[in-house]
Design an enzyme around this catalytic site. Structure first.
Site, short mmCIF file in Angstrom:
data_model
loop_
_atom_site.label_atom_id
_atom_site.label_comp_id
_atom_site.label_asym_id
_atom_site.label_seq_id
_atom_site.Cartn_x
_atom_site.Cartn_y
_atom_site.Cartn_z
N GLU A 1 -10.18 13.71 14.35
CA GLU A 1 -9.56 14.06 13.07
C GLU A 1 -10.30 15.27 12.51
O GLU A 1 -11.12 15.89 13.20
CB GLU A 1 -9.60 12.88 12.09
N HIS B 1 0.82 -1.21 0.00
CA HIS B 1 0.00 0.00 0.00
C HIS B 1 0.85 1.26 0.00
O HIS B 1 0.38 2.35 0.31
CB HIS B 1 -0.99 -0.02 1.17
N ASP C 1 -6.27 5.00 9.70
CA ASP C 1 -7.66 5.12 9.24
C ASP C 1 -8.12 3.86 8.52
O ASP C 1 -9.29 3.53 8.53
CB ASP C 1 -7.80 6.29 8.26
P1 FAD Z 1 4.10 -1.94 2.26
O1 FAD Z 1 3.67 -0.87 1.33
O2 FAD Z 1 4.08 -3.31 1.76
O3 FAD Z 1 5.56 -1.59 2.84
C1 FAD Z 1 5.90 -0.31 3.29
C2 FAD Z 1 7.40 -0.26 3.62
O4 FAD Z 1 7.66 -1.06 4.75
C3 FAD Z 1 8.30 -0.79 2.50
O5 FAD Z 1 9.50 -0.11 2.52
C4 FAD Z 1 8.50 -2.23 2.91
O6 FAD Z 1 9.69 -2.77 2.37
C5 FAD Z 1 8.53 -2.12 4.41
N1 FAD Z 1 8.02 -3.29 5.10
C6 FAD Z 1 6.85 -3.93 4.87
N2 FAD Z 1 6.73 -4.95 5.73
C7 FAD Z 1 7.83 -4.93 6.52
C8 FAD Z 1 8.29 -5.74 7.59
N3 FAD Z 1 7.58 -6.77 8.05
N4 FAD Z 1 9.48 -5.45 8.16
C9 FAD Z 1 10.21 -4.40 7.72
N5 FAD Z 1 9.83 -3.63 6.69
C10 FAD Z 1 8.65 -3.89 6.11
N6 FAD Z 1 -0.90 5.24 7.11
C11 FAD Z 1 -1.04 5.82 8.31
O7 FAD Z 1 -0.08 5.94 9.06
N7 FAD Z 1 -2.26 6.30 8.71
C12 FAD Z 1 -3.38 6.18 7.95
O8 FAD Z 1 -4.44 6.59 8.36
C13 FAD Z 1 -3.24 5.55 6.68
N8 FAD Z 1 -4.31 5.40 5.88
C14 FAD Z 1 -4.17 4.75 4.68
C15 FAD Z 1 -5.28 4.57 3.88
C16 FAD Z 1 -5.17 3.89 2.67
C17 FAD Z 1 -6.38 3.69 1.83
C18 FAD Z 1 -3.90 3.39 2.28
C19 FAD Z 1 -3.75 2.66 0.99
C20 FAD Z 1 -2.78 3.59 3.05
C21 FAD Z 1 -2.90 4.27 4.26
N9 FAD Z 1 -1.80 4.48 5.09
C22 FAD Z 1 -1.96 5.09 6.30
C23 FAD Z 1 -0.46 4.15 4.62
C24 FAD Z 1 0.06 2.84 5.14
O9 FAD Z 1 0.35 2.94 6.51
C25 FAD Z 1 1.34 2.55 4.38
O10 FAD Z 1 1.03 2.29 3.06
C26 FAD Z 1 2.17 1.45 4.98
O11 FAD Z 1 3.29 1.28 4.17
C27 FAD Z 1 1.47 0.14 5.20
O12 FAD Z 1 1.18 -0.53 4.05
P2 FAD Z 1 1.68 -2.03 3.76
O13 FAD Z 1 1.47 -2.90 4.91
O14 FAD Z 1 1.04 -2.37 2.49
O15 FAD Z 1 3.26 -1.81 3.60
#
Ligand code: FAD
Length: 502
Positions: A265, A94, A152
């Site tokens: 918020e 994400h 969120d």
């Molecule tokens: P990824 O996108 O898969 O990874 C993010 C980063 O972390 C990359 O660099 C990856 O290599 C690294 N990573 C992933 N897993 C691990 C692990 N286990 N160990 C070490 N590194 C790792 N964020 C907020 O803070 N508040 C919000 O309210 C919020 N709302 C959102 C709403 C939507 C609709 C979306 C799409 C995103 C939102 N986000 C929010 C953002 C979200 O927190 C980030 O996208 C975050 O990266 C989590 O997504 P992911 O688990 O898919 O991580």
């Protein structure tokens, strides 16, 4: 020269054919590692894109680990001797601009490692790194307990949000998600499997929290739990005056340690954007649309108070405080009484709606910022009014709400505006079409430029810089520790290269 038209035709054909025959570069893992590397087109394609839908980065392969030991073997091999390939953990992907991607390297699909174990005293849960927050909520709430800080959107992974910060409407009271972690299991870039906490391997612990995946892969996080309330009184109130709006927001978060609201918020309704009035009664919806038209911007204060027993006097007091002491536009308050789970999982309904309209998998050139309280009015005038409101149209959501700086731990890698007690969280969450991404990105650039030129001390969140000097500036006084930790835990610079830091 006679062959020129033929060559042009051939080149054109090649350019059009190329995307369909893009192949990941070949990685061969020794049999002794006993790891299965997925290289089929569907695995490669799924790992090449993210929620941002702006970048395509093709990995060499994907592994779906069945245990942390498999990740350790992969990293020990990749870091042994000459660097063999880079590695990125991927939660849900994400990210916005390839932060979870790796060109020609190996993606570790963290969703293969998911699970929640609640302690006997129910004070914490040990959660595997790829678990979704929504699943943590399901598992804990069933037993009457719950984490205390939420994003969120809950369909994001533990490892992904802890690598950033994990912020939302409970930060003012309970801090970001990284402030509510007791212990981690991490596999470093050298393949070492280490447990860490504020007492044990603390350098790694503080480095990893908000560390953008640079120091290790989180395979387990021990998350603080508290009582899970059953329901939420969820309010939205409208303001036409920015100062009245922020004054009320700030007053409410100043009561963080008292029996005030549990969640706060705020968002903006702008006359050049989509105004979703569905939270309000039908009888008010056209009046709200008229208000937005006449004022240009209407500010929406959003709060929630969690509760168990509807007869608890505290609920009455909070409702009384909101209705009597806040200066929203009279009559423009709406309250929903919802289950705690549905309140926290509220963005899923938005996702389903957008998916059904084909509007979820579109480019998301989002800009997330922290702005110090003393400069929020300048930001409002210079950015919201002078830039955003002057666009012909905007699509998406703009969030604006304050949180308390003392809920952050400065020893962690995560950066937030320093110096002031209250920091505003801003999300300019625009959707785009593939054609207008450059336009929205240049709008974002101009917002950053205006802030810099007018001395507004912003910090970006979920950012993607490509120049080293931007990273150095971002981390400021923490840069030296950040790069030392990289040398210590990932000296071959294998991990999360999509962040483009090293
Ligand atoms: P990824 O996108 O898969 O990874 C993010 C980063 O972390 C990359 O660099 C990856 O290599 C690294 N990573 C992933 N897993 C691990 C692990 N286990 N160990 C070490 N590194 C790792 N964020 C907020 O803070 N508040 C919000 O309210 C919020 N709302 C959102 C709403 C939507 C609709 C979306 C799409 C995103 C939102 N986000 C929010 C953002 C979200 O927190 C980030 O996208 C975050 O990266 C989590 O997504 P992911 O688990 O898919 O991580």
């Amino acid at each position: 020269m006679a062959d020129l038209p033929l060559m042009i035709t051939l080149m054109t054909v090649l350019i059009y054919l190329l995307p369909s025959c893009i192949k990941s570069s070949e990685i061969i893992l020794p049999k002794s590692l006993n790891l299965t590397l997925l290289t089929d087109p569907s695995a490669i394609s799924a790992a090449s894109h993210d929620f941002g839908n702006i970048t395509t980065v093709i990995p060499g392969g994907v592994i779906c680990p069945s245990s942390p030991a498999e990740i350790s073997r992969l990293l020990s091999y990749a870091s042994n001797g000459e660097r063999k390939f880079q590695v990125a953990a991927r939660g849900q992907g994400h990210s916005l601009k390839g932060q979870a991607a790796v060109l020609n390297g190996v993606i570790v699909n963290m969703t293969c490692l998911a699970g929640v174990v609640i302690s006997d005293d129910m004070k914490y849960a040990d959660v595997a790194g790829g678990t979704l927050w929504v699943d943590v909520l399901k598992n804990t709430a069933e037993k009457g307990v719950s984490p205390v800080s939420w994003t969120d959107y809950l369909h994001v992974s533990i490892g992904g949000t802890l690598s950033n910060a994990g912020i939302g409407g409970e930060v003012f009271r309970n801090g970001p998600q990284i402030s509510n972690v007791l212990e981690l299991d991490v596999i470093t870039g050298k393949g070492e499997m280490l447990a860490c906490s504020s007492q044990l391997n603390s350098e790694l612990f503080y480095g990893v929290l908000g560390g953008l995946g640079q120091f290790g892969i989180i395979t387990r996080a021990r998350i603080v739990l508290n009582h899970a309330p059953k329901r939420a009184k969820w309010f939205r109130m409208l303001y036409s005056d920015f100062t009245a709006f922020t004054k009320d927001q700030e007053r409410l978060i100043s009561m963080a340690d008292d029996a005030g609201v549990d969640y706060l918020e705020g968002q903006l309704f702008m006359s050049n954007g989509v105004v979703d009035t569905s939270f309000f009664p039908q009888s008010n919806q056209s009046k709200i649309a008229d208000l937005v038209k006449s004022h240009g911007i209407i500010y929406v204060l959003e709060v929630a108070k969690f509760y168990d027993d509807p007869t608890l006097p505290i609920i009455g007091q909070v409702v009384d405080m909101l209705t009597r002491t806040l200066s929203y536009l009279p009559g423009f308050i709406s309250m929903h009484d919802v289950a705690y789970f549905d309140f926290l999982n509220r963005v899923k309904a938005e996702e389903d709606k957008l998916r059904s309209l084909g509007l979820w998998e579109v480019p998301h050139p989002w800009l997330n910022l922290y702005v110090p309280k003393s400069q929020i009015l300048d930001f409002h005038n210079g950015v919201v009014k002078d830039i955003l409101l002057k666009q012909n149209s905007t699509s998406g959501l703009t969030l604006l709400y304050p949180s308390n700086r003392n809920k952050w731990d400065n020893r962690m890698s995560a950066m937030v505006t320093e110096e002031e007690d209250v920091v505003y969280i801003i999300g300019i969450l625009q959707s785009a079409t593939p054609q207008n991404v450059p336009e929205v990105e240049s709008l974002n650039d101009s917002i950053i430029r205006v802030c810099k030129d007018s001395g507004i001390k912003i910090k970006q969140y979920l950012m993607h810089y490509t120049r080293k000097e931007d990273w150095v500036e971002h981390f400021g006084t923490k840069w030296s520790d950040f790069s030392k930790r990289k040398d210590l835990f990932d000296p071959k610079k294998l991990l999360s290269p999509g962040q483009d830091i090293f």
